[in-house]
Design a protein around this motif. Sequence first.
Motif, PDB file in Angstrom:
ATOM      1  N   LYS A  46       0.830  -1.202   0.000  1.00 29.83           N
ATOM      2  CA  LYS A  46       0.000   0.000   0.000  1.00 29.83           C
ATOM      3  C   LYS A  46       0.866   1.252   0.000  1.00 29.83           C
ATOM      4  O   LYS A  46       0.604   2.216  -0.743  1.00 29.83           O
ATOM      5  CB  LYS A  46      -0.929   0.000   1.214  1.00 29.83           C
ATOM      6  CG  LYS A  46      -1.839   1.217   1.280  1.00 29.83           C
ATOM      7  CD  LYS A  46      -2.739   1.160   2.508  1.00 29.83           C
ATOM      8  CE  LYS A  46      -3.628   2.409   2.590  1.00 29.83           C
ATOM      9  NZ  LYS A  46      -4.484   2.383   3.815  1.00 29.83           N
ATOM     10  N   GLN A  47       1.906   1.236   0.814  1.00 25.14           N
ATOM     11  CA  GLN A  47       2.807   2.386   0.906  1.00 25.14           C
ATOM     12  C   GLN A  47       3.524   2.632  -0.414  1.00 25.14           C
ATOM     13  O   GLN A  47       3.606   3.772  -0.891  1.00 25.14           O
ATOM     14  CB  GLN A  47       3.830   2.145   2.023  1.00 25.14           C
ATOM     15  CG  GLN A  47       4.800   3.297   2.236  1.00 25.14           C
ATOM     16  CD  GLN A  47       5.851   2.979   3.292  1.00 25.14           C
ATOM     17  OE1 GLN A  47       6.272   1.831   3.425  1.00 25.14           O
ATOM     18  NE2 GLN A  47       6.251   3.981   4.057  1.00 25.14           N
ATOM     19  N   LEU A  48       4.012   1.561  -1.031  1.00 21.50           N
ATOM     20  CA  LEU A  48       4.750   1.696  -2.283  1.00 21.50           C
ATOM     21  C   LEU A  48       3.845   2.179  -3.415  1.00 21.50           C
ATOM     22  O   LEU A  48       4.260   2.986  -4.256  1.00 21.50           O
ATOM     23  CB  LEU A  48       5.393   0.360  -2.661  1.00 21.50           C
ATOM     24  CG  LEU A  48       6.607  -0.055  -1.826  1.00 21.50           C
ATOM     25  CD1 LEU A  48       7.002  -1.500  -2.135  1.00 21.50           C
ATOM     26  CD2 LEU A  48       7.784   0.884  -2.089  1.00 21.50           C
ATOM     27  N   VAL A  49       2.621   1.687  -3.459  1.00 27.73           N
ATOM     28  CA  VAL A  49       1.679   2.127  -4.491  1.00 27.73           C
ATOM     29  C   VAL A  49       1.399   3.617  -4.340  1.00 27.73           C
ATOM     30  O   VAL A  49       1.437   4.376  -5.323  1.00 27.73           O
ATOM     31  CB  VAL A  49       0.361   1.323  -4.416  1.00 27.73           C
ATOM     32  CG1 VAL A  49      -0.701   1.953  -5.315  1.00 27.73           C
ATOM     33  CG2 VAL A  49       0.594  -0.127  -4.820  1.00 27.73           C
ATOM     34  N   GLU A  50       1.129   4.060  -3.132  1.00 24.51           N
ATOM     35  CA  GLU A  50       0.841   5.473  -2.898  1.00 24.51           C
ATOM     36  C   GLU A  50       2.040   6.346  -3.257  1.00 24.51           C
ATOM     37  O   GLU A  50       1.897   7.394  -3.902  1.00 24.51           O
ATOM     38  CB  GLU A  50       0.451   5.692  -1.430  1.00 24.51           C
ATOM     39  CG  GLU A  50      -0.903   5.087  -1.054  1.00 24.51           C
ATOM     40  CD  GLU A  50      -1.216   5.227   0.425  1.00 24.51           C
ATOM     41  OE1 GLU A  50      -0.299   5.648   1.186  1.00 24.51           O
ATOM     42  OE2 GLU A  50      -2.358   4.920   0.820  1.00 24.51           O
ATOM     43  N   GLN A  51       3.229   5.910  -2.845  1.00 26.82           N
ATOM     44  CA  GLN A  51       4.431   6.695  -3.112  1.00 26.82           C
ATOM     45  C   GLN A  51       4.724   6.786  -4.609  1.00 26.82           C
ATOM     46  O   GLN A  51       5.096   7.845  -5.119  1.00 26.82           O
ATOM     47  CB  GLN A  51       5.628   6.076  -2.384  1.00 26.82           C
ATOM     48  CG  GLN A  51       5.594   6.255  -0.877  1.00 26.82           C
ATOM     49  CD  GLN A  51       6.749   5.541  -0.184  1.00 26.82           C
ATOM     50  OE1 GLN A  51       7.465   4.740  -0.790  1.00 26.82           O
ATOM     51  NE2 GLN A  51       6.932   5.819   1.091  1.00 26.82           N
ATOM     52  N   SER A  52       4.572   5.671  -5.321  1.00 33.21           N
ATOM     53  CA  SER A  52       4.896   5.662  -6.747  1.00 33.21           C
ATOM     54  C   SER A  52       3.890   6.481  -7.549  1.00 33.21           C
ATOM     55  O   SER A  52       4.267   7.183  -8.494  1.00 33.21           O
ATOM     56  CB  SER A  52       4.968   4.228  -7.273  1.00 33.21           C
ATOM     57  OG  SER A  52       3.718   3.584  -7.165  1.00 33.21           O
ATOM     58  N   LEU A  53       2.604   6.409  -7.190  1.00 33.28           N
ATOM     59  CA  LEU A  53       1.600   7.217  -7.884  1.00 33.28           C
ATOM     60  C   LEU A  53       1.830   8.707  -7.634  1.00 33.28           C
ATOM     61  O   LEU A  53       1.678   9.532  -8.537  1.00 33.28           O
ATOM     62  CB  LEU A  53       0.194   6.810  -7.458  1.00 33.28           C
ATOM     63  CG  LEU A  53      -0.289   5.447  -7.964  1.00 33.28           C
ATOM     64  CD1 LEU A  53      -1.662   5.115  -7.378  1.00 33.28           C
ATOM     65  CD2 LEU A  53      -0.341   5.414  -9.491  1.00 33.28           C
ATOM     66  N   GLU A  54       2.225   9.043  -6.416  1.00 33.44           N
ATOM     67  CA  GLU A  54       2.551  10.437  -6.113  1.00 33.44           C
ATOM     68  C   GLU A  54       3.767  10.883  -6.922  1.00 33.44           C
ATOM     69  O   GLU A  54       3.803  12.001  -7.460  1.00 33.44           O
ATOM     70  CB  GLU A  54       2.839  10.604  -4.620  1.00 33.44           C
ATOM     71  CG  GLU A  54       3.213  12.034  -4.225  1.00 33.44           C
ATOM     72  CD  GLU A  54       3.604  12.161  -2.769  1.00 33.44           C
ATOM     73  OE1 GLU A  54       3.877  13.294  -2.337  1.00 33.44           O
ATOM     74  OE2 GLU A  54       3.648  11.130  -2.058  1.00 33.44           O
ATOM     75  N   ALA A  55       4.756  10.006  -7.052  1.00 31.39           N
ATOM     76  CA  ALA A  55       5.991  10.349  -7.755  1.00 31.39           C
ATOM     77  C   ALA A  55       5.744  10.666  -9.227  1.00 31.39           C
ATOM     78  O   ALA A  55       6.452  11.487  -9.815  1.00 31.39           O
ATOM     79  CB  ALA A  55       6.997   9.209  -7.632  1.00 31.39           C
ATOM     80  N   VAL A  56       4.736  10.028  -9.836  1.00 35.12           N
ATOM     81  CA  VAL A  56       4.446  10.270 -11.256  1.00 35.12           C
ATOM     82  C   VAL A  56       3.269  11.222 -11.453  1.00 35.12           C
ATOM     83  O   VAL A  56       2.760  11.375 -12.564  1.00 35.12           O
ATOM     84  CB  VAL A  56       4.187   8.937 -12.005  1.00 35.12           C
ATOM     85  CG1 VAL A  56       5.394   8.023 -11.913  1.00 35.12           C
ATOM     86  CG2 VAL A  56       2.927   8.245 -11.498  1.00 35.12           C
ATOM     87  N   GLY A  57       2.841  11.873 -10.379  1.00 37.00           N
ATOM     88  CA  GLY A  57       1.794  12.878 -10.486  1.00 37.00           C
ATOM     89  C   GLY A  57       0.397  12.327 -10.660  1.00 37.00           C
ATOM     90  O   GLY A  57      -0.456  12.967 -11.281  1.00 37.00           O
ATOM     91  N   LEU A  58       0.131  11.142 -10.097  1.00 41.82           N
ATOM     92  CA  LEU A  58      -1.184  10.511 -10.249  1.00 41.82           C
ATOM     93  C   LEU A  58      -1.877  10.265  -8.907  1.00 41.82           C
ATOM     94  O   LEU A  58      -2.687   9.344  -8.795  1.00 41.82           O
ATOM     95  CB  LEU A  58      -1.043   9.180 -11.007  1.00 41.82           C
ATOM     96  CG  LEU A  58      -0.690   9.272 -12.482  1.00 41.82           C
ATOM     97  CD1 LEU A  58      -0.587   7.880 -13.085  1.00 41.82           C
ATOM     98  CD2 LEU A  58      -1.718  10.098 -13.255  1.00 41.82           C
ATOM     99  N   THR A  59      -1.581  11.078  -7.932  1.00 43.56           N
ATOM    100  CA  THR A  59      -2.279  10.972  -6.645  1.00 43.56           C
ATOM    101  C   THR A  59      -3.783  11.127  -6.857  1.00 43.56           C
ATOM    102  O   THR A  59      -4.227  12.022  -7.574  1.00 43.56           O
ATOM    103  CB  THR A  59      -1.778  12.063  -5.680  1.00 43.56           C
ATOM    104  OG1 THR A  59      -0.362  11.906  -5.499  1.00 43.56           O
ATOM    105  CG2 THR A  59      -2.474  11.950  -4.329  1.00 43.56           C
ATOM    106  N   GLY A  60      -4.558  10.236  -6.263  1.00 48.59           N
ATOM    107  CA  GLY A  60      -6.006  10.302  -6.371  1.00 48.59           C
ATOM    108  C   GLY A  60      -6.595   9.475  -7.494  1.00 48.59           C
ATOM    109  O   GLY A  60      -7.808   9.464  -7.681  1.00 48.59           O
ATOM    110  N   THR A  61      -5.754   8.766  -8.252  1.00 47.00           N
ATOM    111  CA  THR A  61      -6.261   7.971  -9.375  1.00 47.00           C
ATOM    112  C   THR A  61      -6.282   6.471  -9.083  1.00 47.00           C
ATOM    113  O   THR A  61      -6.600   5.673  -9.969  1.00 47.00           O
ATOM    114  CB  THR A  61      -5.397   8.197 -10.635  1.00 47.00           C
ATOM    115  OG1 THR A  61      -4.072   7.681 -10.387  1.00 47.00           O
ATOM    116  CG2 THR A  61      -5.328   9.658 -11.005  1.00 47.00           C
ATOM    117  N   ALA A  62      -5.954   6.073  -7.864  1.00 42.31           N
ATOM    118  CA  ALA A  62      -5.768   4.650  -7.551  1.00 42.31           C
ATOM    119  C   ALA A  62      -6.992   3.797  -7.863  1.00 42.31           C
ATOM    120  O   ALA A  62      -6.868   2.648  -8.281  1.00 42.31           O
ATOM    121  CB  ALA A  62      -5.371   4.484  -6.086  1.00 42.31           C
ATOM    122  N   SER A  63      -8.187   4.354  -7.680  1.00 38.11           N
ATOM    123  CA  SER A  63      -9.408   3.570  -7.891  1.00 38.11           C
ATOM    124  C   SER A  63      -9.916   3.626  -9.336  1.00 38.11           C
ATOM    125  O   SER A  63     -10.874   2.929  -9.682  1.00 38.11           O
ATOM    126  CB  SER A  63     -10.509   4.054  -6.951  1.00 38.11           C
ATOM    127  OG  SER A  63     -10.804   5.427  -7.180  1.00 38.11           O
TER     128      SER A  63
END
Length: 258
Positions: free
Chosen positions: A112-129
């Motif tokens: 969960k931590q790695l998914v959140e961090q990687s999505l944030e790193a590529v500018g996709l925070t909030g798109t997980a669902s």
Amino acid sequence: MLEVKGLRKVYRSGSREVEALRDLTFTVDNGELVCLVGPSGCGKTTLLRCISGLLDPTAGDVRVNGKPVDGPPPGMAVVFQEYGRSLFPWMSVRDNVELPLKQKGVGRARRKQLVEQSLEAVGLTGTASAYPWQLSGGMQQRVAIARAVAYEPQTLLMDEPFAAVDAQTRADLEDLVRQLWKRLGVTILFVTHDIDESVYLGQRVVMLSTSPTVVQEELAIDLPDQRDQLTTRADPRFIQLRTRVYEQIQAAKRNAMR
């Protein structure tokens, strides 16, 4: 980090043989960003498949951290050219990014931590669902990059990852790759057919001949480490370097016609 020595690949179909790669030799140092560029159809993808352990070479040797590659090496991730085929459309962004972590045996909390961090790193925070088909092409390729980043690779192979996106998105993704490279300290081998892209991104450009492929020349990119799309591409040195790469690609094409 990465050593390719005397690599050769021959495809056989019945009595017919096609030599795709011939005696390819080069190295990539730890933490280096190297671009591979060559004429269309010169075997860049075949080379990357051999390096990643997805294809057995006919002859020669590939080593990662001194160990021979006889299958996908641990600590290596690949970003493919066709993001639409590398992402599973029935899985959410979160599940796509998380999938290799499950295969790796990473615990749920850490995943969960790695998914959140990687999505944030590529500018996709909030798109997980969200699902890939709900995103633009550029965003889908960012998901593919996030999946690779979440894997925490030591070596990242990128196979013409921006070929299918528009020019503005491509420029944004080029800057993203350099940001991630600096932030993560990962070794990157970036395959492209775009001459300007190879000079903008790389510390070094390895130029390939037409098939059967050999290394035609290696060029050190002595541009400032801090780069941006406007200033760097207007730099006279950038123009000189991209001209040199273009000359070598054209020379490769002329040699193939002789």
